[in-house]
Design an enzyme around this catalytic site. Structure first.
Site, short mmCIF file in Angstrom:
data_model
loop_
_atom_site.label_atom_id
_atom_site.label_comp_id
_atom_site.label_asym_id
_atom_site.label_seq_id
_atom_site.Cartn_x
_atom_site.Cartn_y
_atom_site.Cartn_z
N VAL A 1 0.88 -0.81 -0.20
CA VAL A 1 0.13 0.37 -0.10
C VAL A 1 1.11 1.13 -0.25
O VAL A 1 2.36 1.33 0.50
CB VAL A 1 -0.62 0.27 1.61
CG1 VAL A 1 -1.64 1.44 1.28
CG2 VAL A 1 -2.18 -1.05 1.11
N GLY B 1 -4.85 -1.86 2.98
CA GLY B 1 -4.16 -3.64 3.55
C GLY B 1 -5.33 -4.24 3.32
O GLY B 1 -5.69 -5.87 3.11
N ASN C 1 9.76 -7.02 11.05
CA ASN C 1 8.55 -5.73 9.97
C ASN C 1 7.57 -5.30 11.50
O ASN C 1 6.05 -6.51 11.42
CB ASN C 1 7.85 -6.19 9.17
CG ASN C 1 7.52 -4.98 8.19
OD1 ASN C 1 6.66 -4.49 9.57
ND2 ASN C 1 7.31 -5.35 7.36
N TYR D 1 -0.64 -8.07 10.45
CA TYR D 1 -1.69 -9.38 10.56
C TYR D 1 -2.15 -10.31 11.57
O TYR D 1 -3.63 -11.05 11.61
CB TYR D 1 -0.51 -10.22 9.75
CG TYR D 1 0.36 -9.65 8.32
CD1 TYR D 1 -0.01 -9.12 7.67
CD2 TYR D 1 1.56 -9.65 8.71
CE1 TYR D 1 0.30 -8.55 6.75
CE2 TYR D 1 1.99 -9.75 7.53
CZ TYR D 1 1.22 -8.66 6.71
OH TYR D 1 2.45 -7.88 4.82
#
Length: 98
Positions: free
Chosen positions: A28, A38, A65, A72
């Site tokens: 994105v 996203g 990350n 997620y």
């Protein structure tokens, strides 16, 4: 104007005898991050997955990350604990190819 994209392909589990989808890349553009794009892209990919009768959607994420990991996890994704990624590259790959 593009705000993001997903790149994916089918994979297959010989253990389960079923197909899945591997998410190679989710991107994105920075100015649209945090606005739901996203999640929208992954939602559409999930629809494709279900329509095609696939059993899972999986991807890799770098351990450092944290923003992506948090995103997620917020979607209900679970880190795989039973698998380790292996790679052969460079001189080792050349040697194996001999």
């Amino acid at each position: 104007m593009r705000r993001g994209f997903v790149l994916f392909f089918h994979n297959f589990s010989t253990f389960l005898g079923r197909a899945g989808i591997y998410l190679e890349d989710l991107y994105v553009t920075p100015e649209y991050r945090g606005r739901g794009y996203g999640k929208g892209l992954l939602r559409q990919l999930a629809r494709i997955e279900v329509e095609r009768g696939c059993m899972w959607l999986e991807w890799w994420c770098l351990d450092w990350n944290k923003p992506s990991i948090d995103f997620y996890l917020s979607l209900g994704a679970e880190p795989m604990k039973d698998w380790t990624v292996y790679r052969i590259a460079g001189d080792t790959l050349a040697k194996l190819a001999q």
